[in-house]
Scaffold this active site. Structure first.
Site, mmCIF file in Angstrom:
data_model
loop_
_atom_site.group_PDB
_atom_site.id
_atom_site.type_symbol
_atom_site.label_atom_id
_atom_site.label_comp_id
_atom_site.label_asym_id
_atom_site.label_seq_id
_atom_site.Cartn_x
_atom_site.Cartn_y
_atom_site.Cartn_z
ATOM 1 N N HIS A 1 -5.901 64.902 -34.345
ATOM 2 C CA HIS A 1 -6.639 64.437 -35.333
ATOM 3 C C HIS A 1 -7.994 64.312 -34.630
ATOM 4 C CE1 HIS A 1 -3.625 63.656 -38.733
ATOM 5 N NE2 HIS A 1 -3.374 64.856 -38.253
ATOM 6 N N SER B 1 -3.665 70.244 -38.609
ATOM 7 C CA SER B 1 -4.361 68.938 -39.052
ATOM 8 C C SER B 1 -5.762 68.716 -38.050
ATOM 9 C CB SER B 1 -3.503 67.706 -38.961
ATOM 10 O OG SER B 1 -2.834 67.865 -39.997
#
Length: 291
Positions: free
Chosen positions: A263, A206
């Site tokens: 992230h 991610s």
């Protein structure tokens, strides 16, 4: 991609776009309130595109019937993808293999080889070394290997789809070398960010996904000549997902905790790397003069 044609905003281009894809004419359609713009991946396809548009406007477009695929064609296409986008394919292949490996072992022995620091289960808790002694011991690979860890098939599929889309885009428009540097830099930064906030059991692509997104999006805004043309809704959707994860939305839905620090670090590192890369290449907008 280059812009080759403008059409009214009220025209439905779905049938035309389908026919272009069937004929393997790479293109992108960008829509605004007043117009639709067609971009071509290969300028050599321009004459055929014009002929198809004319037939489509006259209502005489002959639709190509897609032939049934031979069962072995999937293998040939997979091999062709490996040759055309080798690094993207390798990243996804390693992720799939490592995820399968840790999914089928009864004890977390293999998992402990890929986490950012080694650990072992002690009674009801975990015992692990800090990062710096681990790196001093020569286990440098741990700075990047957590990106290959996924804790469920949906986690793997979600990340893989985005890496497949944006990784191929970078390899095609720039090079495998550009993607390799971005992958390593963003992967290490994302992993370190998540470790700093106190996690050792984390993983996934991610952080890299958000780095690829930031790189493609901001390259097109910093550079004199855009290359990636990431659609604004895609950028917004992934930002909304990032905020949704930050406020605990995934936990409320029962999906568990998310590596939010990774992230954010991925998005920031990819965006900054776009600025640095554009500056180093000399292709930033401020260097371009009009005559």
């Amino acid at each position: 991609m280059i812009k080759v044609l403008e059409l009214p905003a009220d025209k439905d281009l779905a049938e035309l776009s389908r026919e272009l894809w069937v004929r393997k004419i790479g293109h992108q359609i960008r829509q605004s309130e007043t117009k639709q713009e067609i971009f071509l991946a290969n300028p050599k396809d321009y004459p055929e595109l014009l002929a198809l548009v004319q037939d489509w406007q006259n209502g005489t477009l002959a639709y190509t019937i897609e032939p049934e695929k031979d069962p072995s064609e999937g293998l040939r296409e997979g091999w062709a993808a490996m040759k055309q986008w080798p690094l993207t394919a390798i990243i996804l292949l390693i992720s799939g293999l490592i995820t399968a490996l840790i999914s089928f072992e009864p004890n977390p022995n293999w998992l402990a080889h890929f986490t950012i620091v080694p650990f072992e289960q002690v009674n009801r808790g975990l015992a692990y070394l800090p990062l710096w002694p681990t790196l001093q011991g020569g286990e440098i690979w741990r700075l990047i290997t957590p990106v290959f860890l996924h804790f469920g098939i949906m986690h793997l599929i979600f990340n893989s789809l985005w890496v497949w889309e944006m990784g191929r885009l970078i390899e095609r428009q720039q090079s495998s070398g550009h993607l390799a540097v971005l992958f390593l830099v963003s992967g290490v930064i994302a992993n370190l960010a998540q470790y700093i906030v106190g996690d050792i059991l984390f993983g996934g692509l991610s952080g890299v996904v958000y780095a690829l997104l930031g790189y493609c999006w901001f390259w097109d805004r910093f550079a004199a000549s855009p290359q990636f043309f990431i659609r604004k809704p895609v950028f917004i959707i992934l930002l909304v997902w990032l905020v949704f994860c930050l406020v605990g939305g995934t936990s409320m839905l029962g999906f568990g905790e998310v590596a939010n620090a990774a992230h954010i670090a991925g998005l920031v590192s990819g965006s900054l790397w776009a600025l640095i890369s554009v500056k180093l290449s000399g292709k930033n907008r401020s260097n371009m003069r009009s005559y």
